[in-house]
Design a protein around this motif. Structure first.
Motif, PDB file in Angstrom:
ATOM      1  N   GLU A 191      -1.755  -6.532   1.013  1.00  0.00           N
ATOM      2  CA  GLU A 191      -2.039  -7.965   0.917  1.00  0.00           C
ATOM      3  C   GLU A 191      -3.429  -8.294   1.444  1.00  0.00           C
ATOM      4  N   GLN A 192      -3.931  -7.455   2.353  1.00  0.00           N
ATOM      5  CA  GLN A 192      -5.277  -7.648   2.894  1.00  0.00           C
ATOM      6  C   GLN A 192      -6.347  -7.120   1.936  1.00  0.00           C
ATOM      7  N   GLY A 193      -5.916  -6.447   0.871  1.00  0.00           N
ATOM      8  CA  GLY A 193      -6.868  -5.940  -0.117  1.00  0.00           C
ATOM      9  C   GLY A 193      -7.464  -4.587   0.199  1.00  0.00           C
ATOM     10  N   VAL A 194      -6.866  -3.864   1.158  1.00  0.00           N
ATOM     11  CA  VAL A 194      -7.406  -2.571   1.574  1.00  0.00           C
ATOM     12  C   VAL A 194      -7.495  -1.584   0.412  1.00  0.00           C
ATOM     13  N   PHE A 195      -6.507  -1.619  -0.486  1.00  0.00           N
ATOM     14  CA  PHE A 195      -6.460  -0.619  -1.553  1.00  0.00           C
ATOM     15  C   PHE A 195      -7.348  -0.976  -2.746  1.00  0.00           C
ATOM     16  N   LEU A 196      -8.133  -2.042  -2.599  1.00  0.00           N
ATOM     17  CA  LEU A 196      -9.168  -2.332  -3.587  1.00  0.00           C
ATOM     18  C   LEU A 196     -10.380  -1.424  -3.371  1.00  0.00           C
ATOM     19  N   LEU A 197     -10.444  -0.817  -2.192  1.00  0.00           N
ATOM     20  CA  LEU A 197     -11.550   0.078  -1.852  1.00  0.00           C
ATOM     21  C   LEU A 197     -11.143   1.524  -2.099  1.00  0.00           C
ATOM     22  N   LYS A 198     -12.075   2.343  -2.541  1.00  0.00           N
ATOM     23  CA  LYS A 198     -11.772   3.713  -2.945  1.00  0.00           C
ATOM     24  C   LYS A 198     -11.200   4.544  -1.808  1.00  0.00           C
ATOM     25  N   GLY A 199     -11.684   4.344  -0.602  1.00  0.00           N
ATOM     26  CA  GLY A 199     -11.199   5.162   0.507  1.00  0.00           C
ATOM     27  C   GLY A 199      -9.972   4.610   1.187  1.00  0.00           C
ATOM     28  N   GLY A 200      -9.393   3.537   0.638  1.00  0.00           N
ATOM     29  CA  GLY A 200      -8.287   2.869   1.290  1.00  0.00           C
ATOM     30  C   GLY A 200      -7.070   3.751   1.486  1.00  0.00           C
ATOM     31  N   VAL A 201      -6.657   4.460   0.442  1.00  0.00           N
ATOM     32  CA  VAL A 201      -5.447   5.277   0.519  1.00  0.00           C
ATOM     33  C   VAL A 201      -5.593   6.387   1.553  1.00  0.00           C
ATOM     34  N   SER A 202      -6.728   7.085   1.522  1.00  0.00           N
ATOM     35  CA  SER A 202      -6.911   8.211   2.444  1.00  0.00           C
ATOM     36  C   SER A 202      -6.982   7.743   3.887  1.00  0.00           C
ATOM     37  N   GLN A 203      -7.661   6.623   4.155  1.00  0.00           N
ATOM     38  CA  GLN A 203      -7.766   6.142   5.535  1.00  0.00           C
ATOM     39  C   GLN A 203      -6.428   5.617   6.047  1.00  0.00           C
ATOM     40  N   VAL A 204      -5.668   4.957   5.193  1.00  0.00           N
ATOM     41  CA  VAL A 204      -4.343   4.471   5.604  1.00  0.00           C
ATOM     42  C   VAL A 204      -3.417   5.650   5.875  1.00  0.00           C
ATOM     43  N   ALA A 205      -3.479   6.669   5.013  1.00  0.00           N
ATOM     44  CA  ALA A 205      -2.647   7.857   5.206  1.00  0.00           C
ATOM     45  C   ALA A 205      -2.947   8.509   6.557  1.00  0.00           C
ATOM     46  N   ALA A 206      -4.232   8.638   6.879  1.00  0.00           N
ATOM     47  CA  ALA A 206      -4.619   9.254   8.151  1.00  0.00           C
ATOM     48  C   ALA A 206      -4.158   8.404   9.332  1.00  0.00           C
ATOM     49  N   ALA A 207      -4.305   7.067   9.202  1.00  0.00           N
ATOM     50  CA  ALA A 207      -3.943   6.169  10.300  1.00  0.00           C
ATOM     51  C   ALA A 207      -2.444   6.172  10.573  1.00  0.00           C
TER      52      ALA A 207
END
Length: 223
Positions: A191-207
């Motif tokens: 909802e915050q739009g994080v996955f509109l950015l290319k690195g969103g999935v990888s950074q969320v996965a790591a976090a």
């Protein structure tokens, strides 16, 4: 040069015009929403926030794009924002639409009111007749926790800020969160739009201490 870019360049002189009228404490930015990771294509007085052409969208811009709030409004005005150095801003965003009514860009004004807030506090002390005590730090006041936007630089900074902000709402370490709790976090980040950015999935996965396929699986469950 793309058609959208040519259209947005018409707003560059307007941005310079506004900055010249309001003065050096007013940053004016033109965003091209087609590339959120490098959305800033023009900026006046970028020294205020430390940003430059080629830097990323903000957390608010991502939320606006995700929520599609621009369908109902032409602009949003006079909301609070904060900078990397603790500055306070009074900000406004104008939705730039093409001749077909499609959103192609944004023009954002960010007026640095850091010292104005410090001065207002002093004036309030005088008017109330209390003791005149200087603010703890006039140059770098604490960040307003009610800020609606964070003015950062590149896309990695933006992702780090949004993910950290969302994760800070829970005291449980990421590796001890249940699957249900992680799905809720992924939902909020989406909802915050994080996955509109290319690195969103990888950074969320790591976090969240999960794999990238797991993030995609959680996103599928949210549809």
């Amino acid at each position: 040069m793309s058609e959208n870019r040519q259209f947005l360049e018409k707003f560059f002189p307007i941005a310079s015009f506004i900055a010249a009228i309001i003065g050096p404490k007013c940053e004016v930015v033109v965003h091209d929403i087609s590339d959120p990771e490098r959305s800033i294509i023009f900026i006046e007085n970028g020294h205020i926030s430390g940003r430059q052409v080629g830097d990323a969208s903000t957390d608010l811009v991502l939320k606006l794009l995700k929520a599609e709030a621009y369908h109902e409004e032409q602009f949003i005005a006079n909301y609070k924002a904060s900078g990397k150095l603790g500055q306070s801003f009074r900000s406004s965003t104008y939705f730039i639409k093409n001749d077909s009514g499609k959103l192609v860009g944004l023009m954002c004004l960010n007026i640095d009111i850091t010292h104005m807030e410090a001065a207002a506090e002093w004036i309030q002390h005088i008017l109330q007749g209390g003791s005149l005590v200087p603010p703890t730090s006039i140059d770098s006041p604490q960040e307003d926790k009610q800020s609606k936007e964070y003015l950062q630089g590149n896309a990695d900074d933006l992702l780090q800020h949004v993910i950290t902000t969302v994760l800070s709402k829970t005291s449980i370490p990421p590796d001890r969160l249940s699957s249900k709790e992680k799905i809720e976090i992924v939902k909020e980040l989406n909802e915050q739009g994080v996955f509109l950015l290319k690195g969103g999935v990888s950074q969320v996965a790591a976090a969240l201490s999960i794999s990238e396929p797991t993030v995609y699986r959680y996103l599928q469950k949210l549809k």
